[in-house]
Design an enzyme around this catalytic site. Structure first.
Site, mmCIF file in Angstrom:
data_model
loop_
_atom_site.group_PDB
_atom_site.id
_atom_site.type_symbol
_atom_site.label_atom_id
_atom_site.label_comp_id
_atom_site.label_asym_id
_atom_site.label_seq_id
_atom_site.Cartn_x
_atom_site.Cartn_y
_atom_site.Cartn_z
ATOM 1 N N SER A 170 42.642 16.804 33.825
ATOM 2 C CA SER A 170 43.446 16.844 32.597
ATOM 3 C C SER A 170 42.916 15.820 31.613
ATOM 4 O O SER A 170 42.599 14.689 31.989
ATOM 5 C CB SER A 170 44.911 16.533 32.917
ATOM 6 O OG SER A 170 45.648 16.353 31.724
ATOM 7 N N SER A 171 42.845 16.199 30.344
ATOM 8 C CA SER A 171 42.402 15.260 29.309
ATOM 9 C C SER A 171 43.500 14.255 28.963
ATOM 10 O O SER A 171 43.235 13.247 28.312
ATOM 11 C CB SER A 171 41.974 16.021 28.052
ATOM 12 O OG SER A 171 43.079 16.715 27.494
ATOM 13 N N GLN A 172 44.742 14.517 29.390
ATOM 14 C CA GLN A 172 45.846 13.604 29.055
ATOM 15 C C GLN A 172 45.653 12.219 29.674
ATOM 16 O O GLN A 172 46.128 11.220 29.135
ATOM 17 C CB GLN A 172 47.186 14.192 29.498
ATOM 18 C CG GLN A 172 47.688 15.299 28.586
ATOM 19 C CD GLN A 172 49.084 15.760 28.954
ATOM 20 O OE1 GLN A 172 49.838 15.046 29.617
ATOM 21 N NE2 GLN A 172 49.436 16.953 28.529
ATOM 22 N N SER A 198 39.083 20.141 28.229
ATOM 23 C CA SER A 198 39.906 20.113 27.005
ATOM 24 C C SER A 198 39.440 19.050 26.011
ATOM 25 O O SER A 198 40.241 18.297 25.461
ATOM 26 C CB SER A 198 41.380 19.874 27.363
ATOM 27 O OG SER A 198 41.815 20.700 28.402
ATOM 28 N N ASP A 314 45.767 25.998 26.551
ATOM 29 C CA ASP A 314 47.130 26.473 26.278
ATOM 30 C C ASP A 314 47.113 27.792 25.518
ATOM 31 O O ASP A 314 47.810 28.749 25.872
ATOM 32 C CB ASP A 314 47.924 25.418 25.495
ATOM 33 C CG ASP A 314 48.338 24.247 26.374
ATOM 34 O OD1 ASP A 314 48.156 24.338 27.605
ATOM 35 O OD2 ASP A 314 48.831 23.236 25.844
ATOM 36 N N ARG A 345 50.262 27.987 36.272
ATOM 37 C CA ARG A 345 50.206 29.085 35.303
ATOM 38 C C ARG A 345 49.269 30.218 35.727
ATOM 39 O O ARG A 345 49.469 31.370 35.343
ATOM 40 C CB ARG A 345 49.802 28.548 33.925
ATOM 41 C CG ARG A 345 50.919 27.762 33.261
ATOM 42 C CD ARG A 345 50.483 27.125 31.961
ATOM 43 N NE ARG A 345 51.636 26.606 31.220
ATOM 44 C CZ ARG A 345 51.535 25.851 30.134
ATOM 45 N NH1 ARG A 345 50.336 25.522 29.662
ATOM 46 N NH2 ARG A 345 52.626 25.424 29.514
ATOM 47 N N LYS A 412 61.232 23.552 25.062
ATOM 48 C CA LYS A 412 60.270 22.471 25.322
ATOM 49 C C LYS A 412 59.382 22.213 24.110
ATOM 50 O O LYS A 412 59.038 21.066 23.829
ATOM 51 C CB LYS A 412 59.424 22.819 26.551
ATOM 52 C CG LYS A 412 58.475 21.714 26.991
ATOM 53 C CD LYS A 412 57.757 22.110 28.269
ATOM 54 C CE LYS A 412 56.659 21.126 28.606
ATOM 55 N NZ LYS A 412 57.140 19.811 29.033
#
Length: 426
Positions: A170-172, A198, A314, A345, A412
């Protein structure tokens, strides 16, 4: 359980002003908090994830004032690190864009901070970020399972130095580390292990940091340098762009059943990588027109594509349901990180697409979709995942319509999505 029946739609046309970006809203709120001066954020997204961030900031002593519709926020920066004399417990729901950056930011000051969330949050990994923060001296303890929230931070400040962080999940994690690096006790040199997913989301982070006066030296996404002695200064005003991922549903609607659909708030000047979703629609045969702050999609017969969509994970979900209206087999590749989002997902998408008759091959990091000759109606489960609900609204363009279970999960990121979607019909 609440259900929403979407009857068959013959044609769509109209204009939608897209609500603010979730990614930009929560990043900007945190940077405004750490900055010196007061920042006015306009077009802030009003949704669950943003409310979790705002509630946590208030609990941490940050002063802000919200407009009546919650889309303008005037926030007084603390001009440095967040500290607390008393132990704090913050509940962050299922908001990854709040959990990851706050986990990093709360290591900078002094105090004891416990971060918790919904059951799904306890299944969403945070270990790569925690490992990186520990390399810089952070004291973080997992309260249940190693590598996952909930966790407690015993903050004493963050050291400078060299740090490695995994980039392939994850890039987060990298985003969180980048945002706190300027407030470490020395220069920070971040080395990314593995292929960074990402990348456009990292571009958003660096662009916002620059707005607040901090420079990041990017060595081709493999290494990032943040020189010591920088601090965040409020730019005064920050306009939050429309959410490009949210724009994808309306653009897909225009491509499938246009008419002509215009989305405003995103366009060729956008800092969000997800606007490239429109390029994918164009490859499928849609007629796309770009403006500085708008995109128009017009209907045209669609054909399948086979593409790596790691750069738009996304928005790529919308291609999965649009594929039902394209001729041929669509393949969406390099999307493993779908599995660690609000739900798995990849599994959820495969399950629900099969319900309507599609032939689906679910790989570890790809999905292959062949549309049926005739789309079946079905009751679509949404897995408490806003994007599942919005993606499957595209099935209103089938001759049989569709039923969406738990449609309110869109709160959300886009609480009035179905109202806006309905406004395009006719």
């Amino acid at each position: 359980m609440k259900q929403l029946r979407l009857e068959p739609v013959v044609q769509v046309r109209g204009e939608i002003n897209i609500p603010g970006s979730k990614s930009i809203s929560n990043r900007a709120l945190l940077l405004a908090t750490l900055a010196q001066g007061t920042t006015t954020l306009t077009n802030l997204l009003d949704s669950d994830d943003i409310r979790h961030m705002l509630a946590s900031l208030k609990q941490l002593g940050v002063n802000y004032r919200l407009s009546q519709n919650n889309t303008v926020c005037e926030l007084d920066g603390i001009g440095g690190v967040i500290s607390s004399a008393s132990a704090q417990e913050l509940f962050l729901g299922n908001a990854g864009t709040a959990m990851r950056p706050l986990c990093a930011a709360l290591t900078l000051g002094q105090g004891e901070f416990t971060l918790t969330g919904e059951p799904r949050m306890e299944e969403r990994p945070i270990g790569d970020l925690v490992d990186a923060l520990r390399q810089l001296g952070a004291n973080i303890v997992y309260l249940k399972n190693d590598g996952f929230p909930p966790l407690t931070i015993n903050a004493t400040g963050l050291n400078g130095g060299d740090v490695e962080i995994a980039g392939d999940l994850s890039s987060q994690f990298l985003t969180a580390l980048l945002m706190v690096a300027p407030l470490a006790k020395g220069s920070v040199n971040i080395h990314v292990k593995g292929e960074l997913v990402s990348k456009p989301y990292i571009d958003i982070t660096i662009a916002l940091m620059a707005q607040f006066g901090v420079n990041v030296i990017n060595h081709d996404y493999a290494r990032f340098e943040i020189v010591a002695g920088q601090r965040y200064i409020s730019p005064g005003k920050v306009l939050v762009e429309g959410d490009a991922s949210s724009a994808s549903y309306f653009l897909a609607a225009g491509a499938i059943k246009g008419g002509e659909v215009k989305v405003t708030g995103v366009g060729r000047l956008s800092i969000q990588g997800d606007v490239k979703f429109a390029d994918v629609l164009e490859k499928m045969g849609a007629d796309i027109e770009w403006g500085d702050d708008y995109i128009i999609a017009r209907g045209s017969p669609l054909t399948a594509v086979d593409l790596d969509m790691n750069h738009i994970p996304d928005a790529a979900m919308t291609i999965a349901t649009a594929a039902l209206f394209a001729k041929g087999t669509t393949v969406i590749r390099n999307i493993y990180n779908w599995r660690i989002k609000e739900t798995d997902r990849l599994a959820a998408m495969a399950t629900e697409l099969r319900k309507v008759g599609a032939e689906v091959e679910e790989g570890n990091d790809y999905i292959k979709i062949t549309p049926p000759a005739v789309i079946n109606t079905a009751e679509i489960d949404t897995y408490n995942d806003h994007r599942m609900a919005m993606c499957f609204s595209m099935l209103a363009f089938a001759d049989c319509g569709i039923t969406i279970n738990d449609p309110d999960c869109t709160s959300k990121t886009f609480p009035d999505y179905f109202k806006q979607f309905a406004s395009l019909q006719g």
